[in-house]
Design a protein around this motif. Structure first.
Motif, PDB file in Angstrom:
ATOM      1  N   VAL A 160       0.918  -0.936  -0.456  1.00 14.19           N
ATOM      2  CA  VAL A 160       0.192  -0.073  -0.011  1.00 14.19           C
ATOM      3  C   VAL A 160       0.872   0.780   0.337  1.00 14.19           C
ATOM      4  O   VAL A 160       2.182   1.586   0.786  1.00 14.19           O
ATOM      5  N   GLU A 193       0.583   4.504   1.701  1.00 11.20           N
ATOM      6  CA  GLU A 193       0.117   5.460   2.484  1.00 11.20           C
ATOM      7  C   GLU A 193       0.816   6.534   2.409  1.00 11.20           C
ATOM      8  O   GLU A 193       2.258   6.296   2.384  1.00 11.20           O
ATOM      9  N   GLN A 203       2.596  -3.172   3.938  1.00  7.34           N
ATOM     10  CA  GLN A 203       1.698  -3.285   3.394  1.00  7.34           C
ATOM     11  C   GLN A 203       0.178  -3.363   4.017  1.00  7.34           C
ATOM     12  O   GLN A 203       0.019  -3.008   5.235  1.00  7.34           O
ATOM     13  N   HIS A 204      -0.742  -4.318   3.484  1.00 13.49           N
ATOM     14  CA  HIS A 204      -2.486  -3.704   3.810  1.00 13.49           C
ATOM     15  C   HIS A 204      -2.138  -4.738   4.950  1.00 13.49           C
ATOM     16  O   HIS A 204      -1.959  -5.909   5.462  1.00 13.49           O
ATOM     17  N   HIS A 205      -3.498  -3.568   5.845  1.00 12.16           N
ATOM     18  CA  HIS A 205      -3.010  -4.848   7.571  1.00 12.16           C
ATOM     19  C   HIS A 205      -4.447  -4.019   8.221  1.00 12.16           C
ATOM     20  O   HIS A 205      -4.974  -3.240   6.997  1.00 12.16           O
ATOM     21  N   LEU A 223     -10.667  -7.019   6.590  1.00 13.15           N
ATOM     22  CA  LEU A 223      -9.629  -6.205   5.087  1.00 13.15           C
ATOM     23  C   LEU A 223     -10.285  -6.395   3.880  1.00 13.15           C
ATOM     24  O   LEU A 223     -10.497  -7.340   3.582  1.00 13.15           O
ATOM     25  N   TRP A 240     -10.098  -6.506  -0.033  1.00 14.41           N
ATOM     26  CA  TRP A 240      -8.876  -6.836  -1.173  1.00 14.41           C
ATOM     27  C   TRP A 240      -9.929  -6.638  -2.563  1.00 14.41           C
ATOM     28  O   TRP A 240     -10.945  -7.104  -2.808  1.00 14.41           O
TER      29      TRP A 240
END
Length: 214
Positions: free
Chosen positions: A47, A49, A137-139, A150, A152
């Motif tokens: 990600v 961010e 990472q996506h979390h 989450l 996806w």
């Protein structure tokens, strides 16, 4: 199915998922079956961010939140809302730092530029312990009921592995890789082997002793 390093005992899923845009997880304690708050689920999805200022507050002689997840490059302030002073520090490889005895808000925030787990302590109050997990990472983080959802992307294949972390894992310095089947419609249940929640955490005692030996 046997899970890596025996830290994660099992996972359960339900049949076929029609739309893969919302992945749900339930994390429980293998010892007592209770939901685990403050577990972090990390998906293999980078990600981008935008870093933002964050705050790890000291209040009632605790770090609030107990677990914080931030992207690399985030500046974290450590405001002290207690009437007593604190002395915040970490020896973690991802970020070693020290904010000497202070009240109020320190003059400068601390930058967390390296991914990894950062364990926090206070040299004045032995019971204080907090964690900052730095990831790109996506979390998501579980709350009191041990659940987290989450998103996806529909266009991406579902992962067959996630990474899991919790403050009371036997080795809480690293994330654990866990094989999963995400093609079900019910939440994926992850059962973690974690240390009991003692009155005094031995890992925190060791952290305090290292500080005092300097």
């Amino acid at each position: 199915m046997t899970c890596k390093q025996a830290l994660v005992l099992c996972f359960t899923v339900a049949p076929m998922l029609a739309v893969a845009d919302n992945l749900r997880f339930q994390v429980t304690d293998a010892g007592n079956g209770k939901p685990l708050a403050d577990a972090v689920i990390v998906l293999p999805l980078p990600v981008d961010e935008t870093t933002a200022d964050a705050r790890m507050v000291q209040e009632n002689r605790q770090f609030v939140p107990h677990v914080m997840v931030v992207p690399p490059g985030t500046d974290v302030a450590f405001p002290n809302r207690d009437s007593t002073q604190h002395h915040v520090y970490s020896f973690s490889p991802a970020k070693t730092f020290e904010i000497e005895l202070y009240a109020g808000v320190p003059e400068a925030p601390v930058n967390f530029g390296t991914t990894g787990v950062v364990e926090l302590g206070c040299n004045i109050h032995d019971q204080m312990q907090g964690f900052i997990l730095v990831t790109d990472q996506h979390h998501g983080v579980t709350r009191e009921q041990g659940a987290v959802s989450l998103d996806w992307p529909d266009e991406r294949p579902l992962p067959d592995q996630v990474r899991v972390w919790h403050p009371r894992l036997v080795n809480n310095t690293e994330l654990v890789d866990v094989a999963v089947d995400l093609t079900g419609s019910d939440p994926v249940t992850l059962t973690l082997n974690v240390r009991p929640e003692p009155e005094t955490d031995s890992s925190l005692q060791r952290l305090q002793q290292r500080f005092r030996e300097l």
